[in-house]
Design an enzyme around this catalytic site. Structure first.
Site, short mmCIF file in Angstrom:
data_model
loop_
_atom_site.label_atom_id
_atom_site.label_comp_id
_atom_site.label_asym_id
_atom_site.label_seq_id
_atom_site.Cartn_x
_atom_site.Cartn_y
_atom_site.Cartn_z
N HIS A 215 0.84 -1.21 -0.12
CA HIS A 215 0.12 0.03 0.02
C HIS A 215 0.90 1.33 -0.01
CE1 HIS A 215 0.97 -0.04 4.25
NE2 HIS A 215 0.68 1.45 4.19
C1 UD1 Z 1 -2.08 5.94 5.24
C2 UD1 Z 1 -0.67 6.61 5.70
C3 UD1 Z 1 0.36 5.52 5.71
C4 UD1 Z 1 -0.17 4.39 6.45
C5 UD1 Z 1 -1.35 3.94 6.00
C6 UD1 Z 1 -1.94 2.70 6.75
C7 UD1 Z 1 -0.41 9.16 5.34
C8 UD1 Z 1 0.39 10.16 4.48
N1 UD1 Z 1 -0.37 7.62 4.80
O1 UD1 Z 1 -1.77 5.64 3.83
O2 UD1 Z 1 1.55 6.01 6.53
O3 UD1 Z 1 0.86 3.31 6.36
O4 UD1 Z 1 -2.53 4.84 5.84
O5 UD1 Z 1 -2.80 1.85 5.93
O6 UD1 Z 1 -1.10 9.42 6.28
N2 UD1 Z 1 -8.92 4.65 0.51
C9 UD1 Z 1 -10.28 3.99 0.77
N3 UD1 Z 1 -10.83 4.00 1.58
C10 UD1 Z 1 -10.28 3.99 2.88
C11 UD1 Z 1 -9.16 4.60 2.88
C12 UD1 Z 1 -8.38 4.86 1.73
O7 UD1 Z 1 -11.00 3.79 -0.63
O8 UD1 Z 1 -11.15 3.56 3.82
C13 UD1 Z 1 -8.26 5.08 -0.74
C14 UD1 Z 1 -8.54 6.29 -1.32
O9 UD1 Z 1 -8.62 6.29 -2.53
C15 UD1 Z 1 -7.54 7.23 -0.80
C16 UD1 Z 1 -6.34 6.35 -0.79
O10 UD1 Z 1 -6.71 4.91 -0.40
O11 UD1 Z 1 -7.27 8.32 -1.44
C17 UD1 Z 1 -5.04 6.55 0.06
O12 UD1 Z 1 -5.43 6.64 1.53
P1 UD1 Z 1 -4.83 7.61 2.48
O13 UD1 Z 1 -5.19 7.46 3.92
O14 UD1 Z 1 -4.41 8.97 1.76
O15 UD1 Z 1 -3.35 7.15 2.33
P2 UD1 Z 1 -2.99 5.47 2.68
O16 UD1 Z 1 -2.24 4.74 1.50
O17 UD1 Z 1 -4.06 4.64 3.31
N1 UDP Z 2 -3.69 -5.21 8.65
C1 UDP Z 2 -4.86 -5.65 8.70
N2 UDP Z 2 -5.21 -6.04 7.55
C2 UDP Z 2 -4.97 -5.92 6.22
C3 UDP Z 2 -3.71 -5.43 6.29
C4 UDP Z 2 -2.84 -4.91 7.46
O1 UDP Z 2 -5.39 -5.96 9.78
O2 UDP Z 2 -5.54 -6.33 5.08
C5 UDP Z 2 -3.00 -4.75 9.81
C6 UDP Z 2 -1.64 -5.25 10.35
O3 UDP Z 2 -1.63 -6.49 10.75
C7 UDP Z 2 -1.05 -4.20 11.19
C8 UDP Z 2 -1.68 -2.80 10.57
O4 UDP Z 2 -2.93 -3.35 9.83
O5 UDP Z 2 -1.31 -4.41 12.31
C9 UDP Z 2 -0.71 -2.25 9.82
O6 UDP Z 2 -1.24 -1.28 8.94
P1 UDP Z 2 -0.80 -0.88 7.44
O7 UDP Z 2 -0.02 -1.93 6.75
O8 UDP Z 2 -1.90 -0.20 6.82
O9 UDP Z 2 -0.02 0.47 7.67
P2 UDP Z 2 1.57 0.79 8.25
O10 UDP Z 2 1.77 -0.09 9.34
O11 UDP Z 2 2.52 0.72 7.18
O12 UDP Z 2 1.57 1.91 8.37
#
Ligand code: UD1
Ligand code: UDP
Length: 363
Positions: A215
């Site tokens: 991601h």
């Molecule tokens: C965010 C965090 C990242 C973290 C990740 C955990 C920032 C800059 N990034 O990244 O550090 O590792 O969360 O998962 O804060 N979207 C959906 N549904 C949702 C959420 C997101 O469709 O419920 C899609 C949307 O298109 C959105 C994109 O994912 O624009 C990115 O979501 P965003 O929260 O900006 O960043 P993450 O990649 O989730």
């Molecule tokens: N996680 C989850 N389901 C998924 C992917 C990740 O429950 O499909 C959990 C994972 O076990 C961990 C946390 O989400 O506890 C990590 O979050 P993510 O990978 O989204 O973000 P990061 O740690 O890179 O910020």
């Protein structure tokens, strides 16, 4: 009685906050702390948010700010506005933020500007790559925090290099606390139902498989990199389980990137389902920070689809391999997967949340 406002918004923060919220509200601590939980809304799909509140027994947010993810400036700015309003109303003694997302920075910045002390859980992590939005969030948050709760000695040393010494505590990693607690809950759960929640039947996990997650913005937003990763997973011929973040799914579709039949894509998994898969897989391939650590907690070898990591001790101990995004490098890493003999305890004793609460009371 100290009033804490906790700010969460993204998936990994729900896991971390669940541990702290349980402790804060326990009979041992609830006469010394009260908590107001604010959800920024950064993650909003049920599979990215709701399921965590249910599975982790996180209390419902007292306030939901409804700021959905979007561009960094708009998202962080909208959060800042709404968090400030909430803090004006709540008048907490301190604000608690987790990790390195835009919700973390918005929470810390809103509080610091209002003169409210900030406690940062997971302080001191650095990738030394300012191209990552998370690195910017970490640098800024650490610089305006009053309590810096470091999960590892490396994190403490990173802060020392930046001359940040005041308020620094080596507590251990709150995700390790989480694993210890929820592994027990997993034992009482029905694995059939957990697998079914993402459309898998029990047979899937009976044969060897790798668990993958992707991601990170640097991987998903560059179609060439995402395509290279998918190509490598396909060419590996391993059975691969890939619960997919919505941003990655969107990009695969948008750029019509092919997924080979050995790669099984599902909805994002709930936390307990994820723990089940982590328990049952042979090894993990990921670009997630949290999942790299969970691989280590579960003693599963890990391949990280990045050129650097904040969790350097997992690499130094031989459990984690930085493979970047080049197919050949990823394939070699998959072929060479093995378990090292040594397993040092880098992440504390599972009591990090308790250490943090003591520090919050003492100072
Ligand atoms: C965010 C965090 C990242 C973290 C990740 C955990 C920032 C800059 N990034 O990244 O550090 O590792 O969360 O998962 O804060 N979207 C959906 N549904 C949702 C959420 C997101 O469709 O419920 C899609 C949307 O298109 C959105 C994109 O994912 O624009 C990115 O979501 P965003 O929260 O900006 O960043 P993450 O990649 O989730
Ligand atoms: N996680 C989850 N389901 C998924 C992917 C990740 O429950 O499909 C959990 C994972 O076990 C961990 C946390 O989400 O506890 C990590 O979050 P993510 O990978 O989204 O973000 P990061 O740690 O890179 O910020």
């Amino acid at each position: 009685m100290k009033k804490i406002v906790t700010i969460v918004g993204a998936r990994p923060q729900f896991v971390k906050a669940a541990v702290m919220s349980r402790l804060l509200r326990s009979a041992e601590w609830n006469d010394r702390f009260s908590e107001v939980l604010i959800h920024t809304g950064q993650h909003y799909d049920d599979s990215m948010s709701g399921v965590f509140f249910r599975e982790l027994d996180l209390p419902n947010p007292d306030l939901h700010l409804q700021v959905e993810s979007g561009g960094h400036g708009r998202m962080t700015g909208s959060m800042l506005l709404r968090i400030e309003e909430a803090l004006e109303e709540q008048k907490p003694d301190l604000v608690l933020v987790y990790g390195d997302t835009n919700s973390t920075l918005a929470g810390a910045l809103a509080a610091a500007k209002m003169g409210i002390p900030v406690a940062h859980v997971e302080a001191g992590l650095r990738s030394y790559n300012k191209g990552m939005p998370e690195e910017i969030n970490r640098l800024l948050t650490d610089n305006i925090s009053d309590w810096l709760f470091c999960p590892t000695q490396t994190a403490v040393s990173n802060l020392e290099k930046e001359n940040i010494r005041k308020g620094v505590y080596l507590t251990g990693d709150i995700m390790f606390d989480a694993i210890l607690f929820y592994q027990e809950k997993l034992q009482q759960s029905n694995p059939h139902q957990l697998l079914q929640s993402i459309g898998l039947n029990d047979r899937f996990t009976e044969e060897p498989f790798l668990l993958a997650t992707i991601h990170r913005a640097s991987n998903t937003d560059d179609p060439a990199k995402l395509s290279a990763i998918m190509q490598a997973l396909g060419r590996s011929r391993q059975r691969i389980m890939l619960p997919l973040h919505p941003r990655t799914r969107k990009m695969l579709r948008q750029h019509q990137i092919q997924v080979q039949s050995n790669v099984r894509i599902t909805e994002p998994a709930g936390y307990l389902t994820m723990l089940l898969l982590e328990n049952r897989c042979q090894a993990i391939v990921t670009d997630s920070g949290g999942v790299q650590k969970e691989a280590y907690f579960m003693q599963k070898p890990c391949i990280t689809l990045r050129d650097e990591t904040e969790w350097t001790e997992t690499v130094e101990s031989g459990w984690n391999t930085l493979a970047g995004t080049e197919p050949e490098k990823i394939l070699t890493a998959i072929q060479q997967l093995h378990k090292p003999n040594r397993y040092p305890a880098f992440y504390g004793d599972g009591q990090s949340a308790e250490k943090m609460l003591k520090a919050l009371l003492d100072h």
